[in-house]
Design a protein around this motif. Structure first.
Motif, mmCIF file in Angstrom:
data_model
loop_
_atom_site.group_PDB
_atom_site.id
_atom_site.type_symbol
_atom_site.label_atom_id
_atom_site.label_comp_id
_atom_site.label_asym_id
_atom_site.label_seq_id
_atom_site.Cartn_x
_atom_site.Cartn_y
_atom_site.Cartn_z
ATOM 1 N N PHE A 36 0.562 -1.059 0.242
ATOM 2 C CA PHE A 36 0.112 0.097 -0.017
ATOM 3 C C PHE A 36 0.832 1.319 0.227
ATOM 4 C CE2 PHE A 36 -2.786 -3.197 2.358
ATOM 5 C CZ PHE A 36 -3.977 -3.068 0.978
ATOM 6 N N ALA A 109 -4.852 0.991 -0.338
ATOM 7 C CA ALA A 109 -5.420 1.013 1.127
ATOM 8 C C ALA A 109 -6.754 0.726 1.172
ATOM 9 C CB ALA A 109 -4.314 1.502 2.105
ATOM 10 N N SER A 110 -7.465 1.766 0.586
ATOM 11 C CA SER A 110 -9.053 2.335 0.432
ATOM 12 C C SER A 110 -9.727 1.963 -0.625
ATOM 13 C CB SER A 110 -9.743 3.275 1.584
ATOM 14 O OG SER A 110 -8.819 4.782 0.668
ATOM 15 N N GLU A 111 -10.767 1.472 -1.007
ATOM 16 C CA GLU A 111 -11.309 1.663 -2.448
ATOM 17 C C GLU A 111 -12.084 2.857 -2.258
ATOM 18 O OE1 GLU A 111 -10.264 -0.873 -4.643
ATOM 19 O OE2 GLU A 111 -9.117 -2.559 -3.166
ATOM 20 N N GLU A 112 -11.359 4.029 -3.177
ATOM 21 C CA GLU A 112 -12.149 4.960 -3.148
ATOM 22 C C GLU A 112 -12.803 5.543 -4.326
ATOM 23 O OE1 GLU A 112 -8.036 6.032 -3.710
ATOM 24 O OE2 GLU A 112 -8.426 4.622 -3.295
#
Length: 139
Positions: A36, A109-112
């Protein structure tokens, strides 16, 4: 758990089962093959307009990966390059392999919200590494 796989079991003869298992394994890792911490750096690198600078930047990023990530990537991409050598029979071009493995090997890291935008660049990074394998991983 130490699950023993019987590779002589007939279901492993279907290449889609093997590929699916590999993709699932890579997808289930606590952190992707490209950590990430490196995601944004690879995305920024693939956007560099100058091809020579882009190439050096991506090579340097691959070299900067933790040893386990770098070494696994080298083996995986060497194998994927061999798959591509047989694209006439298997219809797996560089682009096809990149579409299949891009989002699995390289993800934020985050699925935006800008996931679709990222996917194009994720695939381009994988495509670049495949196309420049011997430069990125000199033997």
């Amino acid at each position: 758990p130490d699950e023993q796989l019987d590779l002589d079991d007939g279901r492993w003869e279907d290449i889609h089962v093997v590929t699916g298992a590999l993709k699932l394994f890579l997808r289930e890792l606590p952190e992707p093959l490209v950590p990430f911490s490196h995601f944004d750096k690879f995305i920024a690198a693939i956007k560099i307009q100058d091809p020579a600078m882009r190439g050096r930047c991506i090579r340097d990023l691959v070299l900067s990966l933790p040893a386990a990530h770098h070494d696994t990537m080298k083996v995986l991409f060497r194998h994927l390059c061999r798959v591509i050598e047989h694209k006439e029979e298997n219809r797996m071009s560089v682009q096809s392999v990149a579409i299949v493995f891009g989002p699995t090997l390289l993800r934020p890291a985050s699925e935006e919200s800008n996931m679709a935008m990222h996917m194009v660049f994720q695939n381009q990074v994988v495509e670049h590494i495949l196309n420049h394998y011997s430069y990125i991983f000199p033997d």
